[in-house]
Design an enzyme around this catalytic site. Structure first.
Site, short mmCIF file in Angstrom:
data_model
loop_
_atom_site.label_atom_id
_atom_site.label_comp_id
_atom_site.label_asym_id
_atom_site.label_seq_id
_atom_site.Cartn_x
_atom_site.Cartn_y
_atom_site.Cartn_z
N HIS A 1 28.11 78.09 86.27
CA HIS A 1 29.13 78.68 85.38
C HIS A 1 29.84 79.86 86.04
CE1 HIS A 1 27.92 76.47 81.67
NE2 HIS A 1 26.75 76.45 82.26
N ASN B 1 27.51 74.88 75.18
CA ASN B 1 28.35 74.05 76.04
C ASN B 1 29.33 73.26 75.18
OD1 ASN B 1 27.31 74.75 78.52
ND2 ASN B 1 26.03 72.94 78.74
N PHE C 1 15.99 71.97 86.17
CA PHE C 1 17.34 72.54 86.30
C PHE C 1 17.75 72.74 87.77
CE2 PHE C 1 20.61 75.96 85.56
CZ PHE C 1 21.52 75.13 84.91
N HIS D 1 22.17 85.87 77.07
CA HIS D 1 20.75 85.53 77.12
C HIS D 1 20.33 84.91 75.79
CE1 HIS D 1 16.61 85.37 77.70
NE2 HIS D 1 16.35 86.57 78.18
FE1 HDE Z 1 22.55 77.86 81.55
N1 HDE Z 1 22.42 79.32 82.97
N2 HDE Z 1 20.78 77.14 82.14
N3 HDE Z 1 22.75 76.29 80.22
N4 HDE Z 1 24.34 78.50 80.98
C1 HDE Z 1 23.37 80.24 83.22
O1 HDE Z 1 22.94 82.52 83.52
C2 HDE Z 1 19.91 77.77 82.94
C3 HDE Z 1 21.82 75.32 80.01
C4 HDE Z 1 25.10 78.06 79.94
O2 HDE Z 1 29.44 82.63 80.64
C5 HDE Z 1 22.90 81.29 84.19
O3 HDE Z 1 24.05 84.49 83.58
C6 HDE Z 1 18.68 77.02 83.02
C7 HDE Z 1 22.11 74.60 78.80
C8 HDE Z 1 26.32 78.79 79.87
O4 HDE Z 1 27.96 83.96 81.52
C9 HDE Z 1 21.44 80.89 84.46
C10 HDE Z 1 18.88 75.91 82.26
C11 HDE Z 1 23.26 75.17 78.31
C12 HDE Z 1 26.27 79.71 80.92
C13 HDE Z 1 21.31 79.64 83.65
C14 HDE Z 1 20.20 75.98 81.70
C15 HDE Z 1 23.64 76.22 79.22
C16 HDE Z 1 25.02 79.52 81.58
C17 HDE Z 1 23.77 81.49 85.39
C18 HDE Z 1 17.93 74.75 82.05
C19 HDE Z 1 24.06 74.78 77.06
C20 HDE Z 1 27.32 80.71 81.31
C21 HDE Z 1 24.33 82.89 85.29
C22 HDE Z 1 16.86 75.06 81.25
C23 HDE Z 1 23.40 74.92 75.82
C24 HDE Z 1 27.18 81.98 80.56
C25 HDE Z 1 23.81 83.41 84.05
C26 HDE Z 1 28.28 82.94 80.95
C27 HDE Z 1 24.58 80.30 82.68
C28 HDE Z 1 20.16 78.95 83.60
C29 HDE Z 1 20.73 74.97 80.87
C30 HDE Z 1 24.80 77.00 79.02
C31 HDE Z 1 21.03 80.75 85.90
C32 HDE Z 1 17.46 77.40 83.82
C33 HDE Z 1 21.31 73.46 78.17
C34 HDE Z 1 27.44 78.60 78.86
O5 HDE Z 1 20.57 81.88 83.96
#
Ligand code: HDE
Length: 753
Positions: free
Chosen positions: A131, A203, A216, A395
């Site tokens: 993202h 999302n 992931f 978070h």
């Molecule tokens: Fe994320 N995801 N994600 N994700 N995600 C990040 O956090 C992660 C997942 C989503 O505009 C990171 O600050 C793991 C699902 C959005 O700042 C990180 C897993 C969904 C955004 C991270 C998922 C999301 C992130 C990268 C699997 C939809 C952007 C930088 C368990 C419901 C937020 C950060 C923004 C961002 C980890 C799966 C949505 C690395 C480990 C499912 C919208 O922490």
């Protein structure tokens, strides 16, 4: 200077520049940089900073511990009329380093030089690992009160207004990648509630590639550019992605959403949002329900065509962020309703046989309707991209009392990841003190020190229990609205690395999605799979993914196989008997057209009074008219926003033709390859290209007067969604009607049913 009077500041600056302002200003057309037109000469009379543009917001002026300061938001930016060091000493010169004589060498004692260069050297922070590419906006959430029975969360009580910051994003691309790539979009909302910040990190698709967070890194390593050559950027059309998803078949449902039109949204404003996981709500009495969160856009869910997405990737890689900012600037505030699907909180955690803890499954809206609980309006753009959009840190664990998590194994892993990632990305544990992340609730946390500590904590006892600080801070109880960790019963079970058996069904809901699509949407999905697999090198990967498609639907599989020149395999699992969910289709409804762009082609022979009238009508309809002409400047006294050389059909949601401009001097194909092959027409070939593309992308087209000749020469006269009439206003009225359906869908004769 009195910064509360922005208009006066602008006037002062313009006057200070001896009145030599040469811009042709177009009121109501968004996008101009800065809040005042620049003078021709460099301004030299000192004055304070210009005020921000009217539509720009900024983080609230809270202290790091959540207290209101009452300081105007402008105070967060630079102050005073004079250039200073970071410590506020005024400087004479920033163009020359301090040297031993005009021919040097440069002296080590030049603090200004060292400070300026050192700071510049450290301007970048690590981009988000996923993202990375995003755009944000401020807004407000107003609760309807319809969730009061199921949650104690104060921000969902009737009429409560909560400030929010939203960041939209793509997943795979780097920070500088294009907006319109085929990908999932992030839709993350920070609600600054009185009871602590609530982050809904969602999302634009309701399912995810994997069921367990431990996978992931695997899916992201597969989707990101290949590690050897670092290509392709922001794409899933490559071998490693399809290698993984064809082997790890729980990814097939999300993959189908990505291959559908949802993978290429028209605008952030036309995206749905989904919390994906099931959450738990707790009410005043302690009773719980399970819920899924949904965002429903006022403008309806709507996508680009594949060709549009690719053209825009080159012509305007910032298309989605520009659209968001322009819509807010022109007053067409993006709006969504927040909704919940509510399920009983039973020990099985299933609904209608669907496992609510499996993030690769949806609950069709026909089985559990989405109940609206409030409205989100985005009404301010960020004042500074880095300070706000880049530094915002979401978070899932940021929850107010009344909202709790479930045991979805994907959600559980995310609870760890989002805090962990900020430590590196934002350089330490104090990122909640960055202005955009500051809570609007009182903070008393016993967390101390660390890099970039902004709070100046008092007292001597940041521990509990203590008597030296009078016992402060005290634990809160129910009466003081403490966070509720729901006492969910954890079933007795062995410790295992395993998933429940219900997680093994990888195909039934993919088939449900496929069967819910209209013929044109199915055709787009077929083309997307054919393109993506066609970009893979290895036949084994294509064959393996075809096998997955065979297990979803034979027509889908055969059509893609034909495109790839491979045989279509037979299914290896029985095709699921499923009930389609019409709510999943984007086609067939009527929506408002706020904030859309209407291109109006004009020349000096056009009916310019008619054009003026149409411009007024377009503005009155909440849309933005952009005049397109052979050259910049004005036609008559109307300001031109795009020339045939700078404009392209993909910017416009509809095209109006008020004239049939003859080929301009710069239209020669040799000088402008956008003009296409040399052909003998009386109309500028770029205008014909504009109309042909708008037609191919099923956009409404209207013409009056000489404009009808363009339709004839482009070969589109009399076809569906092409309107002619005697007067511009009448033609625009008919075009506006057509825009309500988003596209003229009849122009796509679908090859599948
Ligand atoms: Fe994320 N995801 N994600 N994700 N995600 C990040 O956090 C992660 C997942 C989503 O505009 C990171 O600050 C793991 C699902 C959005 O700042 C990180 C897993 C969904 C955004 C991270 C998922 C999301 C992130 C990268 C699997 C939809 C952007 C930088 C368990 C419901 C937020 C950060 C923004 C961002 C980890 C799966 C949505 C690395 C480990 C499912 C919208 O922490």
């Amino acid at each position: 200077m009195d910064s509360s009077k922005p208009a006066k500041v602008v006037k002062d600056v313009v006057e200070a520049a001896a009145g030599k302002v040469t811009d042709v200003l177009t009121p109501d057309v968004p996008g101009a940089p800065g809040s005042a037109p620049p003078p021709f000469d460099e301004p030299t009379t000192p004055h304070g900073p210009l005020p921000p543009k009217e539509e720009q917001g900024a983080p609230d002026t809270r202290t790091p511990t959540g207290a209101e300061t009452g300081v105007p938001k402008i105070a967060k930016g630079q102050q005073g009329a004079f250039l200073t060091t970071a410590n506020g000493a005024r400087l004479r010169d920033t163009d020359h380093s301090l040297k031993a004589g005009p021919r040097g060498p440069v002296l080590l004692q030049d603090h200004h030089l060292r400070e300026k260069i050192t700071h510049f050297d450290h301007e970048r922070i690590p981009e988000r690992v996923v993202h990375a590419r995003g755009a944000g906006a401020h807004g407000v959430f107003v609760a309807y009160g319809t969730a009061e029975e199921v949650t104690r969360a104060g921000f969902l009580k009737k009429g409560t207004e909560t400030p929010v910051f939203v960041r939209f994003s793509t997943v795979l691309g780097s920070r500088g990648s294009a907006d319109t790539v085929r990908d999932t979009r992030g839709f993350a909302t920070k609600f600054y509630t009185d009871e602590g910040t609530f982050d809904l990190v969602a999302n634009n698709m309701p399912v995810f590639f994997i069921q367990d967070a431990i996978k992931f890194p695997d899916i992201i390593h597969a989707g990101k550019p290949h590690p050897d050559r670092e290509i392709p950027q922001a794409q899933s059309a490559h071998d490693t992605f399809w290698d993984f998803v064809s082997l790890h078949t729980e990814a097939q449902h999300h993959t189908m959403w990505n291959m559908s039109d949802r993978g290429i949204p028209r605008s952030y404003r036309t995206m749905e949002g989904f919390g994906v996981h099931t959450f738990r709500l707790v009410n005043e009495a302690g009773a719980t329900v399970l819920v899924k969160f949904h965002w429903k856009p006022k403008l309806g869910v709507h996508s680009l065509t594949w060709e549009e997405a690719q053209l825009i990737g080159g012509i305007d890689p910032d298309f989605h962020r520009r659209d968001l900012y322009d819509a807010i600037e022109s007053g067409a505030y993006p709006e969504w309703e927040l909704g919940i699907q509510v399920f009983p909180d039973t020990p099985e955690e299933t609904f209608a046989g669907i496992d609510l803890l499996d993030p690769t499954k949806i609950v069709p809206e026909e089985l559990a309707p989405v109940q609206a609980v409030g409205r989100l309006t985005l009404n301010r753009t960020p004042r500074n991209f880095f300070a706000e959009t880049e530094q915002v840190a979401f978070h899932l664990g940021h929850l107010p009392p009344g909202i709790d998590v479930t045991n979805d194994p994907l959600l559980q892993g995310r609870l760890f990841s989002y805090l962990d990632t900020q430590l590196t990305r934002l350089g330490g544990p104090n990122f909640t003190q960055i202005p955009i992340n500051r809570p609007h609730a009182e903070v008393n946390d016993m967390l101390r020190d660390g890099f970039h500590q902004h709070a100046v904590h008092a007292g001597v006892a940041p521990y509990r229990p203590n008597s030296l600080d009078g016992g402060n801070p005290f634990p809160a109880g129910d009466r003081e609205n403490a966070f509720v960790d729901t006492p969910v019963t954890v079933a007795e079970a062995p410790k295992v690395r395993a998933a429940p058996a219900s997680f093994d069904d990888h195909y039934s809901q993919v088939r449900l999605f496929w069967l819910s699509m209209s013929p044109v949407e199915k055709e787009h999905i077929i083309r997307a799979y054919t393109f993506e697999l066609g970009k893979c090198y290895h036949q084994a990967i294509k064959e393996r993914q075809l096998q997955c498609l065979a297990n979803i639907d034979p027509v889908l599989c055969e059509q893609v196989a034909t495109g790839l020149g491979l045989p279509a395999p037979k299914p290896t699992v029985p095709l699921a008997e499923v009930q389609p969910s019409p709510a999943l289709s984007q086609v067939g409804r009527e929506w408002p057209a706020d904030g859309r762009m209407v291109g109006i082609v004009v020349d000096a022979d056009s009916d310019l009074d008619g054009v003026s009238e149409v411009r007024r009508a377009v503005f009155a309809a909440g849309m933005v008219p952009l005049l397109v002409a052979a050259h910049g400047g004005t036609v008559g006294d109307l300001p031109v926003q795009r020339t045939f050389a700078t404009g392209r059909s993909v910017e416009f949601d509809a095209v109006l033709l008020a004239g049939a401009p003859a080929p301009a001097p710069d239209a020669l194909p040799a000088r402008d390859d956008k003009a296409g092959a040399a052909r003998s027409t009386t109309v500028d070939p770029r205008v014909l290209l504009l109309v042909e593309e708008a037609w191919r992308h099923a956009k409404a087209i209207g013409a009056w007067g000489a404009g009808a000749e363009v339709l004839r020469q482009a070969g589109v006269a009399g076809t569906p969604g092409v309107v002619t009439g005697d007067a511009g206003a009448e033609v625009f009225g008919a075009v506006q009607q057509l825009m309500g359906a988003h596209r003229v869908w009849e122009r796509f004769p679908a090859s599948v049913s």
